[in-house]
Write a protein that holds these residues in place. Structure first.
Motif, PDB file in Angstrom:
ATOM      1  N   ASP A 266      -0.718  -9.782  -3.949  1.00  0.00           N
ATOM      2  CA  ASP A 266       0.181 -10.687  -5.027  1.00  0.00           C
ATOM      3  C   ASP A 266       0.181 -11.914  -4.219  1.00  0.00           C
TER       4      ASP A 266
ATOM      5  N   ARG B 111      -8.803 -10.068  -5.263  1.00  0.00           N
ATOM      6  CA  ARG B 111      -9.382  -8.851  -6.213  1.00  0.00           C
ATOM      7  C   ARG B 111     -10.159  -8.319  -5.590  1.00  0.00           C
TER       8      ARG B 111
ATOM      9  N   ARG C 283      -8.101   1.274 -10.149  1.00  0.00           N
ATOM     10  CA  ARG C 283      -7.048   0.682 -11.126  1.00  0.00           C
ATOM     11  C   ARG C 283      -6.836   1.790 -12.133  1.00  0.00           C
TER      12      ARG C 283
ATOM     13  N   ARG D  57      -9.462   0.263  -3.860  1.00  0.00           N
ATOM     14  CA  ARG D  57      -8.350   0.205  -4.747  1.00  0.00           C
ATOM     15  C   ARG D  57      -9.004   0.497  -5.986  1.00  0.00           C
TER      16      ARG D  57
ATOM     17  N   ARG E  57      -0.115   7.239  -9.104  1.00  0.00           N
ATOM     18  CA  ARG E  57      -0.956   6.190  -8.535  1.00  0.00           C
ATOM     19  C   ARG E  57      -1.033   6.012  -7.059  1.00  0.00           C
TER      20      ARG E  57
ATOM     21  N   VAL F 151      -2.176   3.654  -4.561  1.00  0.00           N
ATOM     22  CA  VAL F 151      -2.707   2.168  -4.164  1.00  0.00           C
ATOM     23  C   VAL F 151      -2.752   1.757  -2.766  1.00  0.00           C
TER      24      VAL F 151
ATOM     25  N   TYR G  20       6.075   2.702  -0.659  1.00  0.00           N
ATOM     26  CA  TYR G  20       4.855   1.687  -0.177  1.00  0.00           C
ATOM     27  C   TYR G  20       5.425   1.215   1.029  1.00  0.00           C
TER      28      TYR G  20
ATOM     29  N   ASP H  73      -2.672  -3.656  -2.607  1.00  0.00           N
ATOM     30  CA  ASP H  73      -2.169  -4.320  -3.741  1.00  0.00           C
ATOM     31  C   ASP H  73      -1.877  -5.790  -3.094  1.00  0.00           C
TER      32      ASP H  73
ATOM     33  N   GLU I 297      -9.232  -6.265  -2.604  1.00  0.00           N
ATOM     34  CA  GLU I 297      -8.576  -5.053  -2.958  1.00  0.00           C
ATOM     35  C   GLU I 297      -9.692  -3.924  -3.257  1.00  0.00           C
TER      36      GLU I 297
ATOM     37  N   SER J  27       0.824  -1.216   0.075  1.00  0.00           N
ATOM     38  CA  SER J  27       0.149   0.108  -0.065  1.00  0.00           C
ATOM     39  C   SER J  27       0.886   1.282   0.061  1.00  0.00           C
TER      40      SER J  27
ATOM     41  N   ASN K 156       5.012  -2.586   2.697  1.00  0.00           N
ATOM     42  CA  ASN K 156       4.834  -4.011   2.220  1.00  0.00           C
ATOM     43  C   ASN K 156       5.196  -4.985   3.425  1.00  0.00           C
TER      44      ASN K 156
END
Length: 167
Positions: free
Chosen positions: A117, A92, A102, A100, A110, A112, A69, A115, A95, A26, A71
């Motif tokens: 992953d 998703r 996109r 979020r 941007r 965020v 970010y 996110d 998010e 984020s 993380n």
């Protein structure tokens, strides 16, 4: 890490996953959205967390600075096995629950909020070519998502930290 089995996510979409290692990130209101994401993930099973790291955005330049970010890696042992495809949809949606967005305007920084992953998965114990024993001593029976490897430095640090508590 190099001895871990790598696999393209699309080749295991329908496989039942029992554990997953995630990378959360984020760069906007991380103090709000990381706890929300961790809470939602905990509803899916048992959660272990790595240390949270603050990192510069690797796409930032002097001409176009970007916010740092926060993380963190997460190990999630799912209460119920779920296909990789279902997990991707769930993450998703999570998010989205974290607001979020996109779509951004050209040259707009941007933001965020969240996110998620998938770095690694552990499949349910079914006999197939993907479930053969890994040669890794770090995290046996884990599959690295090939599209995420090699890991970024903070991801590798998080995975190593979690590996110590998983095994």
């Amino acid at each position: 890490m190099a001895t871990l089995k790598r696999c393209a996510p699309e080749t295991v979409q329908a496989q039942p996953v029992v554990e997953v290692v995630l990378a959360l990130g984020s760069n906007y209101q991380a103090d709000k959205y990381l706890p929300l994401a961790r809470q939602r993930l905990a509803a899916l099973g048992e959660v272990r967390l790595s240390t949270a790291f603050q990192n510069p955005d690797f796409t930032a330049t002097l001409e176009q600075p970007k916010p740092d970010y926060t993380n963190q890696c997460v190990h999630l042992a799912l209460t119920t096995p779920v296909s990789l495809q279902q997990l991707q949809q769930t993450f998703r949606a999570l998010e989205g629950d974290c607001n979020r967005c996109r779509q951004t305007e050209p040259n707009q920084v941007r933001q965020v909020t969240m996110d998620i992953d998938i770095l690694m998965i552990k499949l349910a114990n079914i006999e197939n070519s993907l479930s053969k024993k890994s040669t890794s001593k770090l995290m046996p029976n884990w599959i690295v998502m090939a599209n995420r490897y090699p890991f970024k430095a903070h991801e590798e640090a998080g995975v190593r930290e979690l590996a110590a508590s998983i095994n």
